[in-house]
Design a protein around this motif. Structure first.
Motif: not given
Length: 272
Positions: A12-20, A22-31, A53-55
């Motif tokens: 669940e967390a991994y799929n959510r991270a990938l989706a975030l 992809k959507a360009g929401d770096v802060d939320a994706a990193v979290a 990779a997201m810097g």
């Protein structure tokens, strides 16, 4: 005893991270990737390299072993088709061409680091008396074994193998497509030196990025979760470890999203 991973929460967390991501929401994706790491500290999904990779975060010194093993175990069956046919990966043949052009070889003993399914072994088989292959992925090694190319095959992490090996030294060590999963190169280069005969060759490929993107860094995780190395860093580490550069060629390592991936093919000689 390793604690059992909550696979459902992890997925669940991994799929959510990938989706975030992809959507360009770096802060939320990193979290979200940090949540993934908390659930799975061994990092089978490569969350640490995705964050880098997201810097963000610290650049890891290498891709996590669990991630590399999982990645290649999952792709072992289709690996050659995807890599060679779809991504245009021809580094093993480039290695062969350069060795022949420079009139290097034949060789007594080859060590093929990150041998995968045996692409480099196949390209160099007739130039080498005895071949040893090492790969972290058991499934890749099984496929290489079926080809009957190598005298010896080991399932092992490259740096660990180089550190532990006390067999007879090799006169050539190849590492094609290994550096993209390593950041810091000292352990690899030192390990290669320890396992080479004086005058032995170390031949490897690396990926790189334009100087303005590297911005003075020795290495960084690029947009496709693979490490890119600065040419100057590679040269400096080789020299510091007792190698002399025979040649560094600019190559296209593979295609990615229809774009060439620039890199280097390096041939170095160990001075002992």
């Amino acid at each position: 005893m390793a604690k059992k991973i909550d696979e459902e929460a992890l997925g669940e967390a991994y799929n959510r991270a990938l989706a975030l991501e992809k959507a360009g929401d770096v802060d939320a994706a990193v979290a979200a990737y940090e949540e993934v790491l908390a659930i799975d500290p061994d990092d089978h999904g490569g969350a640490a390299v995705r964050i880098a990779a997201m810097g963000r975060g610290e650049t890891p010194v290498k891709a996590p072993d669990a991630y590399v093993e999982t990645l290649f175990d999952q792709h072992a069956e289709v690996f050659e088709d995807v890599l060679v046919e779809q991504l245009g990966y021809h580094v093993p043949m480039l290695v062969r061409q350069r060795l022949q052009a420079l009139k290097l070889g034949p060789f007594k003993r080859l060590l093929d680091l990150g041998c995968g399914t045996g692409l480099t072994g196949g390209a160099l088989r007739d130039l080498c008396g005895d071949m040893t292959g090492i790969d972290l992925s058991e499934k890749m090694v099984e496929i290489a074994h079926e080809k009957d190319l190598y005298e010896t095959l080991f399932v092992a992490e490259v740096e660990d193998f180089l550190d532990d090996n006390d067999e007879e030294a090799f006169d050539i060590i190849a590492a094609t497509d290994v550096l993209p999963y390593l950041g810091a190169l000292e352990p690899l280069f030192f390990g290669a030196a320890e396992n080479l005969t004086p005058g032995g060759l170390f031949i490897f490929s690396s990926e790189t990025l334009p100087e303005e993107i590297l911005a003075g860094r020795a290495y960084m995780v690029g947009p496709h979760q693979r490490f890119a190395h600065a040419d100057a860093y590679v040269r400096e580490r080789l020299t510091a470890t007792g190698f002399e550069v025979v040649e560094i060629s600019d190559i296209n390592v593979r295609m990615e999203d229809g774009q060439p991936t620039p890199g280097h093919l390096v041939i170095a000689r160990y001075n002992g």
